[in-house]
Design a protein around this motif. Structure first.
Motif, PDB file in Angstrom:
ATOM      1  N   VAL A 209       1.320  -4.539  16.154  1.00 47.25           N
ATOM      2  CA  VAL A 209       1.974  -5.652  16.849  1.00 47.25           C
ATOM      3  C   VAL A 209       2.376  -6.748  15.856  1.00 47.25           C
ATOM      4  CG1 VAL A 209       1.597  -7.518  18.510  1.00 47.25           C
ATOM      5  CG2 VAL A 209       0.860  -5.191  19.054  1.00 47.25           C
ATOM      6  N   ILE A 210       1.469  -7.155  14.979  1.00 43.04           N
ATOM      7  CA  ILE A 210       1.778  -8.218  14.021  1.00 43.04           C
ATOM      8  C   ILE A 210       2.825  -7.748  13.014  1.00 43.04           C
ATOM      9  CG2 ILE A 210       0.826  -9.790  12.303  1.00 43.04           C
ATOM     10  CD1 ILE A 210      -0.027 -10.313  15.220  1.00 43.04           C
ATOM     11  N   GLY A 211       2.771  -6.461  12.633  1.00 39.42           N
ATOM     12  CA  GLY A 211       3.780  -5.915  11.722  1.00 39.42           C
ATOM     13  C   GLY A 211       5.171  -5.987  12.317  1.00 39.42           C
ATOM     14  N   HIS A 212       5.312  -5.599  13.585  1.00 40.70           N
ATOM     15  CA  HIS A 212       6.620  -5.690  14.249  1.00 40.70           C
ATOM     16  C   HIS A 212       7.054  -7.140  14.392  1.00 40.70           C
ATOM     17  CE1 HIS A 212       7.659  -1.599  15.208  1.00 40.70           C
ATOM     18  NE2 HIS A 212       6.513  -1.357  15.825  1.00 40.70           N
ATOM     19  N   ALA A 213       6.125  -8.032  14.728  1.00 37.52           N
ATOM     20  CA  ALA A 213       6.481  -9.444  14.883  1.00 37.52           C
ATOM     21  C   ALA A 213       7.019 -10.016  13.579  1.00 37.52           C
ATOM     22  CB  ALA A 213       5.260 -10.237  15.358  1.00 37.52           C
ATOM     23  N   ARG A 214       6.364  -9.676  12.488  1.00 39.68           N
ATOM     24  CA  ARG A 214       6.841 -10.154  11.174  1.00 39.68           C
ATOM     25  C   ARG A 214       8.232  -9.602  10.887  1.00 39.68           C
ATOM     26  NH1 ARG A 214       5.206 -10.993   5.725  1.00 39.68           N
ATOM     27  NH2 ARG A 214       7.143 -11.232   4.562  1.00 39.68           N
ATOM     28  N   ARG A 215       8.429  -8.314  11.136  1.00 40.82           N
ATOM     29  CA  ARG A 215       9.714  -7.683  10.838  1.00 40.82           C
ATOM     30  C   ARG A 215      10.841  -8.283  11.673  1.00 40.82           C
ATOM     31  NH1 ARG A 215      12.506  -4.057  13.388  1.00 40.82           N
ATOM     32  NH2 ARG A 215      10.819  -3.612  14.840  1.00 40.82           N
ATOM     33  N   MET A 216      10.528  -8.610  12.945  1.00 45.57           N
ATOM     34  CA  MET A 216      11.560  -9.146  13.835  1.00 45.57           C
ATOM     35  C   MET A 216      11.726 -10.657  13.705  1.00 45.57           C
ATOM     36  SD  MET A 216      11.241  -6.801  17.317  1.00 45.57           S
ATOM     37  CE  MET A 216       9.476  -6.969  17.569  1.00 45.57           C
TER      38      MET A 216
ATOM     39  N   GLY B 101       3.939  -0.239   2.400  1.00 47.28           N
ATOM     40  CA  GLY B 101       4.701  -0.964   3.414  1.00 47.28           C
ATOM     41  C   GLY B 101       4.506  -0.489   4.837  1.00 47.28           C
ATOM     42  N   ALA B 102       3.506   0.379   5.097  1.00 49.13           N
ATOM     43  CA  ALA B 102       3.292   0.899   6.450  1.00 49.13           C
ATOM     44  C   ALA B 102       1.808   1.169   6.678  1.00 49.13           C
ATOM     45  CB  ALA B 102       4.097   2.185   6.657  1.00 49.13           C
ATOM     46  N   THR B 103       1.432   1.370   7.934  1.00 49.40           N
ATOM     47  CA  THR B 103       0.062   1.772   8.239  1.00 49.40           C
ATOM     48  C   THR B 103      -0.125   3.242   7.866  1.00 49.40           C
ATOM     49  OG1 THR B 103       0.690   2.314  10.509  1.00 49.40           O
ATOM     50  CG2 THR B 103      -0.191   0.103  10.099  1.00 49.40           C
ATOM     51  N   ARG B 104      -1.365   3.586   7.461  1.00 52.54           N
ATOM     52  CA  ARG B 104      -1.673   4.974   7.060  1.00 52.54           C
ATOM     53  C   ARG B 104      -2.905   5.473   7.824  1.00 52.54           C
ATOM     54  NH1 ARG B 104       3.126   6.096   4.429  1.00 52.54           N
ATOM     55  NH2 ARG B 104       3.699   4.210   3.266  1.00 52.54           N
TER      56      ARG B 104
ATOM     57  N   ASN C 219       6.830  17.485   2.090  1.00 55.83           N
ATOM     58  CA  ASN C 219       7.935  16.548   1.943  1.00 55.83           C
ATOM     59  C   ASN C 219       8.169  15.768   3.237  1.00 55.83           C
ATOM     60  OD1 ASN C 219       8.414  17.232  -0.682  1.00 55.83           O
ATOM     61  ND2 ASN C 219      10.246  18.455  -0.294  1.00 55.83           N
ATOM     62  N   GLU C 220       7.781  16.356   4.360  1.00 52.69           N
ATOM     63  CA  GLU C 220       8.006  15.767   5.672  1.00 52.69           C
ATOM     64  C   GLU C 220       6.941  14.706   5.948  1.00 52.69           C
ATOM     65  OE1 GLU C 220       9.617  19.360   4.771  1.00 52.69           O
ATOM     66  OE2 GLU C 220       7.464  19.143   5.160  1.00 52.69           O
ATOM     67  N   ILE C 221       7.316  13.656   6.680  1.00 56.51           N
ATOM     68  CA  ILE C 221       6.357  12.612   7.032  1.00 56.51           C
ATOM     69  C   ILE C 221       6.395  12.376   8.538  1.00 56.51           C
ATOM     70  CG2 ILE C 221       6.557  11.491   4.786  1.00 56.51           C
ATOM     71  CD1 ILE C 221       8.157   9.259   6.222  1.00 56.51           C
ATOM     72  N   ALA C 222       5.354  11.747   9.036  1.00 58.83           N
ATOM     73  CA  ALA C 222       5.298  11.351  10.443  1.00 58.83           C
ATOM     74  C   ALA C 222       6.060  10.047  10.651  1.00 58.83           C
ATOM     75  CB  ALA C 222       3.848  11.191  10.871  1.00 58.83           C
ATOM     76  N   SER C 223       6.691   9.918  11.808  1.00 57.84           N
ATOM     77  CA  SER C 223       7.396   8.694  12.235  1.00 57.84           C
ATOM     78  C   SER C 223       8.440   8.222  11.226  1.00 57.84           C
ATOM     79  CB  SER C 223       6.384   7.565  12.507  1.00 57.84           C
ATOM     80  OG  SER C 223       5.464   7.936  13.508  1.00 57.84           O
ATOM     81  N   PRO C 224       9.313   9.109  10.743  1.00 57.19           N
ATOM     82  CA  PRO C 224      10.291   8.680   9.731  1.00 57.19           C
ATOM     83  C   PRO C 224      11.318   7.689  10.264  1.00 57.19           C
ATOM     84  CG  PRO C 224      10.823  10.887  10.518  1.00 57.19           C
ATOM     85  CD  PRO C 224       9.486  10.535  11.100  1.00 57.19           C
ATOM     86  N   GLN C 225      11.498   7.621  11.586  1.00 58.87           N
ATOM     87  CA  GLN C 225      12.500   6.725  12.154  1.00 58.87           C
ATOM     88  C   GLN C 225      11.926   5.384  12.606  1.00 58.87           C
ATOM     89  OE1 GLN C 225      14.350   8.960  15.326  1.00 58.87           O
ATOM     90  NE2 GLN C 225      15.036  10.601  13.974  1.00 58.87           N
ATOM     91  N   SER C 226      10.629   5.178  12.403  1.00 55.50           N
ATOM     92  CA  SER C 226      10.021   3.905  12.805  1.00 55.50           C
ATOM     93  C   SER C 226      10.245   2.855  11.724  1.00 55.50           C
ATOM     94  CB  SER C 226       8.521   4.085  13.044  1.00 55.50           C
ATOM     95  OG  SER C 226       8.297   4.755  14.255  1.00 55.50           O
ATOM     96  N   PRO C 227      10.651   1.650  12.113  1.00 56.15           N
ATOM     97  CA  PRO C 227      10.904   0.600  11.117  1.00 56.15           C
ATOM     98  C   PRO C 227       9.608   0.117  10.470  1.00 56.15           C
ATOM     99  CG  PRO C 227      11.065  -0.288  13.334  1.00 56.15           C
ATOM    100  CD  PRO C 227      10.910   1.192  13.488  1.00 56.15           C
ATOM    101  N   ARG C 228       9.758  -0.396   9.233  1.00 51.30           N
ATOM    102  CA  ARG C 228       8.590  -0.852   8.464  1.00 51.30           C
ATOM    103  C   ARG C 228       8.749  -2.303   8.030  1.00 51.30           C
ATOM    104  NH1 ARG C 228       6.878   4.220   4.618  1.00 51.30           N
ATOM    105  NH2 ARG C 228       7.166   5.860   6.160  1.00 51.30           N
TER     106      ARG C 228
END
Length: 628
Positions: free
Chosen positions: A330-337, A467-470, A515-524
């Motif tokens: 939630v705080i990560g999205h708030a900062r990004r937006m 730059g993302a949660t792991r 090479n593939e990752i989870a949630s590649p389309q989610s903003p960071r």
């Protein structure tokens, strides 16, 4: 011969591996490919949270012997389907579920709240045990948890529903007696059958509530009564047992391993938050749980600092948020937006770079983020659940694999976890506490050289690596490979699938990654939840495959499309830099729209008798097999 799948993760060690699969092998998938054979519709609720189970050679009504697939639902139904055809054999309804509500689900992705956990089957007795959340009017306030016992032949009840309300834990040493109250609890962690008792773990509806606690309840399946209970915090609060749906691990000696979430840590006061805990179920005239040993990497207080900890203590239940609201998300999205942050969160996010611009989903999530952020007074680093991951018991190394939202692997000594004391988690003492592990902590779900896996101060972990949660949700896979020896695999949020080996002395070494990752389309920041949903199948240590589901976006806050992949578990490819890569041998992106599905958050597929049974969030169980 393929054994039945009677529990989450195939076995009590929670290996996640079916090592007796002779048909759906890496060689077969490479040469023939796989195809969706059919889908089994689930009419009562589209969100499948419970892993499917399977039993072969069941004598069903009419005299037929069938292989059956069992699926429990959030609508409080349990179904048995013919594994070969998908035909419904029986269906049993256990009672009205709770209607979807923000009191439980901060994002309203779930339609109902009924059977959330994976049931367990006693194949010898022919009984399936499931925990149903039943409310006579559909409200949370009237919801209670019941254990059901159904005959696998026809779905009839072997016993009446057993209400778990009022279970009591009397801790040693005169500490406060605790009484179980269903209205405060969420039952996500898989059921376990051991010593003729079903173990039922509980987390909590609102983690920051003053009533938040973890529970483990044992039901005697022969006497059909509540036999024992343990509460993870008795003086403080928290310590939920949720493990993203994974169940307790059980060693060959009957030792029970759980990992607790956010909560108080003070063993002398009966508080075991943020810990691996080894329990024994003592049977006999007075059945009870005994805490044998435990280990904790840090406390919530020394993750957030004294000032932030005081804010949590002063907060009240009016602002308690549902447990599926992730503070860092939630705080990560708030900062990004570009939303205005509270001073404490502005300080905590000051070092986090915004690497994504506006996103197509912002209009949908912004009002929810604003509402939830307004209720957050505590540090976002108070929500780093050690217990977001489930334990895996490694017999060859006497290790319990444990990792949570930091994505760090802690290799617990399964024989004696070390019994961490509060003084071990004071400045200058962390190194000695890490030394109680079978090996030093390592970066597990993602490698960021800026993150110290064994820091002298836990606040050094308060980062968004890369730059993302792991976070790790669920449990790693464990596999005895004819090529690499004992292996384990892990897939965290916004990260690759990673392969490791583990030696008899407990030392884990990195082997390869995808090479593939989870949630590649989610903003960071923050990225998406929940990471990889994985299962493994092999033919006696050879020709192994990993079957994987990953969300493209965030399947906690939203309904996210999923990607479906099959990897070779043992034969790696070389990257240009000389590192090793897990090889994809089938990918839904290379095929048609018939493979589209909504990712089922914490759920997992199974591989059984040449077929993959894939749960979804779009009201169906998909069945895959080799192309003929």
């Amino acid at each position: 011969m393929a054994g039945s799948v009677t529990t989450r993760g195939y076995d009590l060690a929670r290996s996640g591996a079916n090592n007796s699969e002779t048909e759906l092998t890496a060689t077969a998938v490479r040469t023939k490919g796989i195809v969706k054979l059919f889908s089994i519709p689930i009419p009562d609720d589209p969100r499948l949270e419970a892993q499917p189970l399977a039993v072969g050679g069941v004598h069903t009504p009419g005299g037929r012997i069938r292989d059956l697939i069992f699926q429990a639902t959030m609508g409080n139904w349990v179904y048995a389907f013919d594994a070969a055809t998908g035909d419904k054999v029986w269906a049993t309804h256990l009672g009205r579920p709770i209607v979807g509500t923000r009191a439980i689900d901060g994002h309203l992705t779930n339609v109902n709240w009924g059977i959330l956990s994976t049931p367990v089957i006693d194949e010898a007795a022919g009984i399936l045990y499931a925990c149903a959340w039943i409310s006579d009017d559909g409200s949370v306030a009237r919801g209670q948890h019941f254990l059901a016992a159904l005959r696998i032949t026809d779905g009839t009840r072997a016993h009446p529903l057993l209400n778990l309300e009022g279970a009591v834990y009397t801790p040693p040493g005169g500490l406060p007696v605790q009484k179980f109250v269903s209205a405060e609890r969420k039952q996500r962690s898989a059921l376990t059958l051991t010593q003729n008792h079903v173990l039922i773990p509980f987390g909590t509806i609102a983690e920051t509530s003053k009533t938040a606690r973890g529970w483990l309840i044992a039901v005697d399946v022969h006497a059909w009564h509540l036999a024992a209970a343990w509460c993870s915090t008795v003086t403080g609060i928290g310590g939920g047992l949720w493990q993203s749906g994974a169940g307790p691990a059980v060693g060959p000696d009957g030792a029970i391993y759980v990992i607790t979430g956010n909560g108080a840590f003070s063993p002398q006061h009966g508080d075991f938050g943020e810990s691996i805990v080894r329990l024994a179920l003592r049977t006999g005239p007075h059945v009870h749980f005994e805490v044998v040993s435990w280990w904790s990497p840090w406390t919530d207080a020394n993750r957030v600092g004294a000032t932030a900890a005081a804010l949590v203590e002063d907060d009240d239940d009016e602002h308690a948020l549902p447990s599926n609201v992730s503070l860092t998300t939630v705080i990560g999205h708030a900062r990004r937006m570009g939303m205005a942050l509270k001073p404490i969160h502005a300080r905590e996010m000051a070092h986090v770079a915004v690497t994504s611009g506006p996103h197509a989903l912002d209009a949908q999530i912004a009002p929810v983020v604003a509402q939830q952020m307004d209720a957050m007074n505590e540090s976002m680093w108070s929500d780093q659940d050690f217990g977001s991951g489930g334990p895996v018991y490694v017999a060859s190394a006497h290790v319990v694999l444990a990792a949570g939202k930091d994505g760090i692997l802690y290799s617990g000594n399964a024989d004696a976890l070390g019994s961490t004391q509060p003084g071990d988690l004071a400045a200058g003492h962390f190194a000695a506490n890490y030394a109680k592990l079978r090996m030093p902590p390592i970066l597990y779900t993602y490698f960021d050289p800026a993150v110290p896996p064994a820091p002298p101060a836990p606040t050094q972990l308060n980062l968004f690596p890369g730059g993302a949660t792991r976070h790790l949700h669920g449990s790693p896979l464990l596999f005895s490979s004819a090529i690499h020896g004992t292996m384990h695999f892990v897939g965290g949020e916004n990260s690759a699938l990673r392969a490791w080996s583990i030696a008899a002395d407990g030392t884990t070494v990195y082997l390869a990654g995808s090479n593939e990752i989870a949630s590649p389309q989610s903003p960071r920041p923050p990225g998406g939840m929940p990471g990889w949903s994985i299962t493994l199948a092999a033919n006696n240590g050879a020709d192994g495959i990993i079957v994987a589901m990953v969300p493209y976006q965030d399947s906690n806050m939203l309904l996210s499309p999923g990607r479906f992949l099959v990897y070779d578990a043992q034969n790696f490819a070389a990257n240009p830099d000389g590192s090793q890569r897990l090889q994809v041998i089938w990918d839904s992106e290379n095929w048609g729209p018939e493979h589209a599905f909504m990712h089922p958050k914490f759920n997992r597929p199974i591989v059984w008798k040449g077929r993959i049974y894939r749960p979804t969030y779009n009201g169906q169980l998909d069945v895959y097999g080799l192309t003929h």
